[in-house]
Scaffold this motif. Structure first.
Motif, PDB file in Angstrom:
ATOM      1  N   SER A 256      11.032 -10.312  11.161  1.00  0.00           N
ATOM      2  CA  SER A 256      11.328  -9.389  12.260  1.00  0.00           C
ATOM      3  C   SER A 256      11.954  -8.071  11.844  1.00  0.00           C
ATOM      4  O   SER A 256      12.549  -7.393  12.682  1.00  0.00           O
ATOM      5  CB  SER A 256      12.212 -10.085  13.302  1.00  0.00           C
ATOM      6  N   ILE A 257      11.814  -7.673  10.579  1.00  0.00           N
ATOM      7  CA  ILE A 257      12.174  -6.299  10.228  1.00  0.00           C
ATOM      8  C   ILE A 257      11.050  -5.426  10.783  1.00  0.00           C
ATOM      9  O   ILE A 257       9.891  -5.621  10.446  1.00  0.00           O
ATOM     10  CB  ILE A 257      12.321  -6.113   8.710  1.00  0.00           C
ATOM     11  N   PRO A 258      11.343  -4.460  11.641  1.00  0.00           N
ATOM     12  CA  PRO A 258      10.299  -3.836  12.459  1.00  0.00           C
ATOM     13  C   PRO A 258       9.396  -2.864  11.704  1.00  0.00           C
ATOM     14  O   PRO A 258       9.823  -2.137  10.818  1.00  0.00           O
ATOM     15  CB  PRO A 258      11.105  -3.091  13.530  1.00  0.00           C
ATOM     16  N   GLU A 259       8.104  -2.870  12.090  1.00  0.00           N
ATOM     17  CA  GLU A 259       7.181  -1.835  11.646  1.00  0.00           C
ATOM     18  C   GLU A 259       7.491  -0.520  12.350  1.00  0.00           C
ATOM     19  O   GLU A 259       7.287   0.563  11.796  1.00  0.00           O
ATOM     20  CB  GLU A 259       5.741  -2.230  11.958  1.00  0.00           C
ATOM     21  N   ASP A 260       7.958  -0.638  13.594  1.00  0.00           N
ATOM     22  CA  ASP A 260       8.232   0.517  14.445  1.00  0.00           C
ATOM     23  C   ASP A 260       9.668   0.373  14.939  1.00  0.00           C
ATOM     24  O   ASP A 260       9.956  -0.491  15.764  1.00  0.00           O
ATOM     25  CB  ASP A 260       7.236   0.534  15.610  1.00  0.00           C
ATOM     26  N   LEU A 261      10.575   1.186  14.409  1.00  0.00           N
ATOM     27  CA  LEU A 261      11.994   1.037  14.707  1.00  0.00           C
ATOM     28  C   LEU A 261      12.241   1.104  16.215  1.00  0.00           C
ATOM     29  O   LEU A 261      11.832   2.048  16.879  1.00  0.00           O
ATOM     30  CB  LEU A 261      12.797   2.126  14.000  1.00  0.00           C
ATOM     31  N   GLY A 262      12.899   0.064  16.745  1.00  0.00           N
ATOM     32  CA  GLY A 262      13.163  -0.008  18.169  1.00  0.00           C
ATOM     33  C   GLY A 262      12.024  -0.595  18.970  1.00  0.00           C
ATOM     34  O   GLY A 262      12.146  -0.792  20.180  1.00  0.00           O
ATOM     35  N   GLY A 263      10.903  -0.910  18.302  1.00  0.00           N
ATOM     36  CA  GLY A 263       9.732  -1.443  18.989  1.00  0.00           C
ATOM     37  C   GLY A 263       9.640  -2.953  18.889  1.00  0.00           C
ATOM     38  O   GLY A 263      10.593  -3.635  18.509  1.00  0.00           O
ATOM     39  N   VAL A 264       8.452  -3.487  19.232  1.00  0.00           N
ATOM     40  CA  VAL A 264       8.266  -4.930  19.314  1.00  0.00           C
ATOM     41  C   VAL A 264       7.385  -5.469  18.189  1.00  0.00           C
ATOM     42  O   VAL A 264       7.064  -6.654  18.178  1.00  0.00           O
ATOM     43  CB  VAL A 264       7.652  -5.316  20.678  1.00  0.00           C
ATOM     44  N   ARG A 265       6.989  -4.625  17.235  1.00  0.00           N
ATOM     45  CA  ARG A 265       6.127  -5.078  16.145  1.00  0.00           C
ATOM     46  C   ARG A 265       6.984  -5.730  15.062  1.00  0.00           C
ATOM     47  O   ARG A 265       7.151  -5.218  13.961  1.00  0.00           O
ATOM     48  CB  ARG A 265       5.338  -3.898  15.577  1.00  0.00           C
ATOM     49  N   ASN A 266       7.516  -6.876  15.410  1.00  0.00           N
ATOM     50  CA  ASN A 266       8.479  -7.580  14.559  1.00  0.00           C
ATOM     51  C   ASN A 266       7.950  -8.997  14.325  1.00  0.00           C
ATOM     52  O   ASN A 266       7.906  -9.801  15.258  1.00  0.00           O
ATOM     53  CB  ASN A 266       9.851  -7.658  15.237  1.00  0.00           C
TER      54      ASN A 266
END
Length: 637
Positions: A256-266
């Motif tokens: 769950s380190i995000p692809e898109d900071l603050g997003g749901v791609r975790n």
């Protein structure tokens, strides 16, 4: 406690799990006893609730990290106004121990270089992804954390004291120049406190990694280039992610380190993806790690026979299981507020047609490096290839695991062609030793090829595209010359390279995965491995200067320790996604291999994974098929 950038972490491990150690001396991620287990420290996913294990000076400091040469033993050096100290972190690999029966452990050696210097320790374990807050109690030489079903024992010659709330421990100590102290965390049971033995364990760990790491002495080095040391570091990262019990490759040690900071791609990446297989085998074998390549070959064969052909999943657990049910840990806020935090991975349920090609290609490459397939395994492989003949025309999910429904992805069709092509080549090389419906496979291979060339290539885009009849680009098509579907000098390949540069590449040399909507909110950052695919495709195409320039642009994003996540934010240049990422480091190694050949520095003549497709000559030699042993058959005396 604040969140750190990913480049401020180093990784240590023992072949079973991996811990992330911050440049500030804090262990912020550590699942135990295995990398796919629940975490004991997870401050990287929730700075307040996740738990951590920190060692740092009490006054303001600057710090740097480095690995001991050709090892994963990590040194963090602190500099203050009063002096300096170094914390050495490592996990002993069981193979180096006098007895293989020992608990998983994290060793932390504190050394004062100049001073005196005051250091503080903060020990706050949180079991089960911080859902189980343990009670921390004194022991005769440290403290023990006792949870509902877990315990962890911290042994030390420092004056550790349980915190007032009873859920952590701390210590403060002033070290004189030359003074050494130890902190040893044992999972499940204590590690006896004995400094001389701990130093021996450290020496063994250093020796293990240096003995394993690539050594080009006395032979032509396949990575003889300015990037030699960076490729060796990537191989050490790959070794950290190789599960010592099963040979499986963990895609990354985090979730769950995000692809898109603050997003749901975790996503949770603590599993083994088949898509990495052939490139993993190539990277390991070319650097001389034949035992690991052999283990991965055997794992691929296990995957072949573990399911009905129609049910082969794209991802497996590191111990071979496929129960990867995805759920959300909604009590954690996520890295820098990026929720949800997921455990498990729903990609297990997807039907990804490329998997069949990646499995057969990995086995083909392993045979090329000297392995042999048993007659029983060959029968299972035939079933898989037969299934490709029946199922290649159906839609499926993308290699990128988008969640917007099945489509006719061009890369998936290319890998169906690869499954047929390599199956045919293996059968032809084995001759009378095997039985295979070669005419059916050849007819189907030609049908797949014609469909890709007619429906997967756009004259308008002058490029292969993401889906049949579409116009959007997909960076996965950069693999077309690498897997041997077309030669790199083919005009359609050159057009795909140029279109990728024009439409998917950033000014900083990064490459996005694809164009268009994928059914998820937010925008994915450029994927590191795609950037390396472009480098390799350019090198194969003879565009060596372009390949070199792009490679050097991409490696500018590596951390000070030479580590890479899965993605890079194109605006800030920060690393994104799970960290460190196996696919990124495999891509780096293979780019270095191809670049070294392109400029002649390796003295070799490395060709793509599909080298013999363009000459119609197979380079397979030696034993292709063998009879299974009694053990492989399951016979007993």
């Amino acid at each position: 406690m604040q969140y750190k950038q990913l480049t401020e972490y180093g990784a240590i491990g023992d072949g079973n799990t991996v811990a992330l150690v911050g440049r500030d001396g804090s262990i912020d991620w550590c699942p135990l006893p295995h990398v796919e287990s629940p975490s004991v420290f997870a401050a990287i996913l929730d700075a307040d609730r996740g738990g951590h294990f920190a060692v740092r000076p009490t006054q303001s400091f600057e710090s740097v990290q480095r690995y001991r040469d050709r090892t994963t033993v990590l040194e963090t050096t602190f500099q203050t106004a009063d002096g300096s100290a170094t914390v050495t972190d490592f996990m002993p690999v069981a193979e180096t121990a006098e007895s293989p029966v020992r608990p998983p452990a994290v060793y932390r050696k504190l050394e004062c270089d100049t001073g005196p210097l005051e250091l503080e320790v903060a020990f706050e374990p949180r079991f089960d992804y911080a859902r189980d807050v343990p009670a921390v109690e004194r022991t005769s030489d440290g403290v023990v954390a006792i949870g509902t079903d877990e315990r962890a024992v911290l042994s030390s010659d420092l004056p550790l004291r349980p915190s007032t709330d009873g859920h952590g421990a701390s210590a403060t100590v002033t070290l004189e120049p030359g003074e050494t102290r130890w902190l040893v965390l044992g999972y499940g049971e204590a590690i006896p406190l004995e400094s001389s033995h701990h130093q021996k364990t450290l020496d063994e760990a250093v020796g293990y990694w240096r003995e394993w790491s690539h050594d080009c002495a006395g032979a032509d080095c396949p990575i003889d280039s300015p990037w030699h040391d960076l490729a060796v570091r990537s191989s050490l990262v790959l070794k950290l992610l190789l599960h010592r019990e099963t040979g499986a490759v963990c895609a990354a040690p985090t979730t769950s380190i995000p692809e898109d900071l603050g997003g749901v791609r975790n996503w949770d990446y603590r599993f083994n993806w088949i898509r990495d297989a052939a490139f993993t085998v190539q990277a390991l074998a070319e650097l001389g790690h034949l035992d690991e390549a052999r283990s991965y070959f055997e794992l691929c064969l296990d995957h072949c026979g573990g399911h009905e052909p129609a049910d082969v999943p794209p991802v497996y657990g590191l111990h071979g299981g496929d129960d990867l049910e995805e759920h959300v840990l909604d009590h954690l806020e996520g890295y820098r507020g990026s929720a949800p935090v997921r455990v498990g991975n729903a990609a297990r349920e997807q039907r990804q047609l490329d998997v069949y090609g990646e499995l057969i290609l990995a086995i083909y490459e392993s045979v090329r490096y000297g392995e042999a397939v048993t007659t029983d395994d060959w029968a299972v492989m035939c079933d898989l290839i037969d299934y490709v003949c029946e199922g290649w025309e159906r839609p499926g999910s993308s290699i990128w695991e988008s969640r917007d429904g099945p489509k006719h992805y061009v890369y998936s069709k290319v890998m169906c062609w690869v499954a047929l092509d390599r199956g045919i080549k293996l059968a032809e090389a084995a001759g009378d030793d095997v039985s295979a419906p070669l005419e059916r496979w050849r007819t189907c291979r030609e049908g797949v090829r014609e469909a890709i060339l007619e429906r997967g290539y756009s004259d308008r885009a002058n490029s292969f595209v993401q889906t049949f009849g579409g116009e959007s680009l997909d960076a996965a098509n950069l693999l077309i010359p690498i897997v041997g579907f077309l030669p790199p000098e083919d005009a359609r390949v050159q057009g795909t390279i140029d279109a990728t540069i024009d439409r998917l590449a950033t000014d900083g040399g990064l490459v996005r995965r694809y164009e268009g909507d994928d059914g998820l909110p937010g925008e994915a950052s450029p994927f590191v491995v795609c950037s390396f695919w472009l480098v390799t495709a350019l090198a194969l195409a003879g565009r060596t200067d372009e390949a070199t320039d792009r490679f050097e642009s991409v490696i500018e994003y590596t951390s000070p320790l030479g580590l890479l996540a899965e993605a890079i934010d194109p605006e800030s240049g920060e690393q994104r996604g799970n960290f460190p990422q196996a696919y990124s480091h495999i891509g780096l190694i293979n780019s270095v291999l191809y670049l070294a050949d392109a400029d002649g520095s390796s003295g070799g003549s490395r060709e793509p994974l599909g080298r013999d497709e363009w000459t119609e000559d197979s380079d397979l030699g030696g034993e292709i098929i063998r009879q299974p042993s009694d053990t492989e058959r399951g016979d007993t005396a």
